[in-house]
Write a protein that holds these residues in place. Structure first.
Motif, short mmCIF file in Angstrom:
data_model
loop_
_atom_site.label_atom_id
_atom_site.label_comp_id
_atom_site.label_asym_id
_atom_site.label_seq_id
_atom_site.Cartn_x
_atom_site.Cartn_y
_atom_site.Cartn_z
N ARG A 14 -3.26 -1.09 -3.05
CA ARG A 14 -3.76 -1.00 -4.41
C ARG A 14 -5.23 -0.60 -4.41
NH1 ARG A 14 -2.77 -6.78 -6.69
NH2 ARG A 14 -4.37 -6.03 -8.12
N LEU A 29 -8.19 -3.11 -5.84
CA LEU A 29 -8.73 -4.28 -5.14
C LEU A 29 -10.12 -3.94 -4.61
CD1 LEU A 29 -5.50 -5.36 -3.23
CD2 LEU A 29 -6.61 -6.60 -5.09
N PRO A 30 -10.99 -4.95 -4.55
CA PRO A 30 -12.36 -4.67 -4.07
C PRO A 30 -12.37 -4.47 -2.56
CG PRO A 30 -12.10 -7.00 -4.54
CD PRO A 30 -10.81 -6.36 -4.95
N ALA A 37 -1.26 -6.94 -1.99
CA ALA A 37 -2.07 -5.75 -1.81
C ALA A 37 -1.27 -4.47 -1.97
CB ALA A 37 -2.72 -5.77 -0.41
N SER A 38 0.07 -4.59 -1.98
CA SER A 38 0.88 -3.39 -2.13
C SER A 38 0.80 -2.88 -3.56
CB SER A 38 2.36 -3.67 -1.81
OG SER A 38 2.52 -3.88 -0.44
N PRO A 39 0.69 -1.57 -3.72
CA PRO A 39 0.86 -1.02 -5.08
C PRO A 39 2.26 -1.34 -5.57
CG PRO A 39 0.04 0.63 -3.53
CD PRO A 39 0.47 -0.53 -2.71
N MET A 66 -16.22 -11.92 -9.27
CA MET A 66 -15.34 -10.81 -8.95
C MET A 66 -14.43 -11.18 -7.77
SD MET A 66 -15.04 -8.20 -6.53
CE MET A 66 -16.66 -7.83 -5.89
N LEU A 82 -11.86 -7.11 0.83
CA LEU A 82 -10.43 -7.18 1.15
C LEU A 82 -10.20 -7.56 2.62
CD1 LEU A 82 -7.70 -6.82 -0.19
CD2 LEU A 82 -7.81 -4.38 0.36
#
Lengths: 236, 236
Positions: B163, B166-167, A217-219, A204, B171
DNA sequence: GCCAAAATTCAACACGCGATGAAAATCGCC
DNA sequence: GGCGATTTTCATCGCGTGTTGAATTTTGGC
């Protein structure tokens, strides 16, 4: 000492007092394990010799010094990774960059893991005593590997599959270093902290890292403005 | 021995044979430098004592053992970082997540650099002999720092600025580890390999990393599909 | 068959290192 | 002023470690 006829030995036969034949290969395997587990400063030659089943003096005979066996090990491990990586890079020419990098990541993960944490343990060796020398040794061998990754990214940029505004010289580093750390730390973290079994946590984490690397990481609907001014690529 | 009237010493006065007063603070500063430069296994107490200007036995008197001084150092450094980080996280509540994380990054970089490579050297201490103990010590102190970062990301996810697929548990790790490595390796690489002066190379690398973290390596017009299935957040 | 080379173990060296107890000097309490 | 506590240095210990030369055994060339 085992009778000669019982010994599964390649030629030549062992020599010396009560000798048991121990190939340099076996010594290197034992060294990998000890260096990985204890770091370079913490590792000692008697532990390597015990692991190989020989006398510490034999290590000096074959490799010259503690540093010599460490350098030999780096040559072997990084050389192998570099050859396999060059093969994958060659074989994936023309494929989309993300697919190429996925196969690169798979190779790196496989190589790092089949060596029983060896390479990743050693790749972090820059922290040990005499680290400057160690750091230079590792950096020297890491260079061609980073160059291969850089080639893939450069081709991706030319094809419009990788943002051309990212600094190409260090982009492979951004990709590779977290990868190496994930292999070492995520299993440890997950064993202590997570409901995931370690293998699933690792898979994962690797998938998440790969996704994050490409997509950020941005939507997507709030994609940030480019933060980087256009930069001339430095001649790394 | 210096005459008492010449010694810039706080109370109390030095005691013992030909004594020069050396505060534990001075010993800790010397320890930071030696541990950072040589790693924990490679570091030795005589080097720390020389740096502090006292006898090695004084280190045992104040800190109990080599491990004791190392633990004291970790407490101090991570404690300081954690307090400063909590302050920044508190002060930036309500701001956009990227802005918050930029200030977080600035703080971390500033803290790591004002300690003359100390904390980043020690943060990599997990490779040293007895690494399991060291790893546990560092992980224990790193946890609250990761938790603070995770809180910022969690709030960002709630606001739609990060987002949500994301885990979250790992992160902060994805963000922090490359950052620590950049501080150590980019100046070294740039000094050897690049046309940039080290400070500019570092600033460029940090900016690039921050951008890459948020926006990914894909050109925006070729944003990859989400690679991650929706995952239940594990209770880290 | 002799002999040098090769390759192994054995025994030991020199040194560094974590750690400790004794000696010495100062302080503060009574 | 005596004395215990504190804090510093000095000297040393025990052990581990990298390293080396001698001893031993086998091999292969001549």
């Amino acid at each position: 000492m085992l009778k000669k006829s019982l010994e599964p030995l390649p030629t030549p036969s062992p020599r010396g007092r009560k000798a048991i034949k121990v190939e340099p290969r076996i010594i290197l395997d034992a060294a990998l394990k000890v260096f990985a587990e204890q770091g370079v400063a913490g590792a000692n030659l008697r532990a390597i010799a015990r692991g190989a089943g020989c006398d510490p003096a034999l290590i000096y005979y074959h490799f010259g010094s503690k540093e010599g066996i460490f350098e030999a090990l780096l040559d072997e491990l990084f050389g192998e990774l570099q050859r396999e990586l060059a093969k994958v890079v060659g074989e994936t020419t023309g494929q989309p960059t993300q697919e190429r990098m996925r196969q690169v990541m798979d190779l790196i993960v496989r190589q790092l893991r089949t060596r029983g944490r060896g390479l990743q343990g050693i790749a972090r060796g820059e922290v040990v005593a005499g680290a400057e020398g160690t750091r230079i040794s590792i950096a020297k061998r890491l260079r061609p590997i980073l160059d291969l990754l850089r080639q893939v990214f450069a081709e991706g940029m030319a094809k419009g599959e990788v943002r051309a505004d990212l600094p190409l010289p260090i982009l492979p580093f951004f990709f590779l270093r977290p990868l190496v750390e994930i292999l070492e730390l995520i299993p440890v973290m997950s064993a202590h902290l997570s409901d995931f079994p370690p293998e699933e946590a690792l898979a994962m984490a690797l998938t998440a890292w790969f996704d994050l690397f490409w997509n950020g990481a941005s939507p997507s609907q709030e994609r940030g403005d480019r933060l980087l001014p256009a930069v001339a690529k430095s001649p790394l």
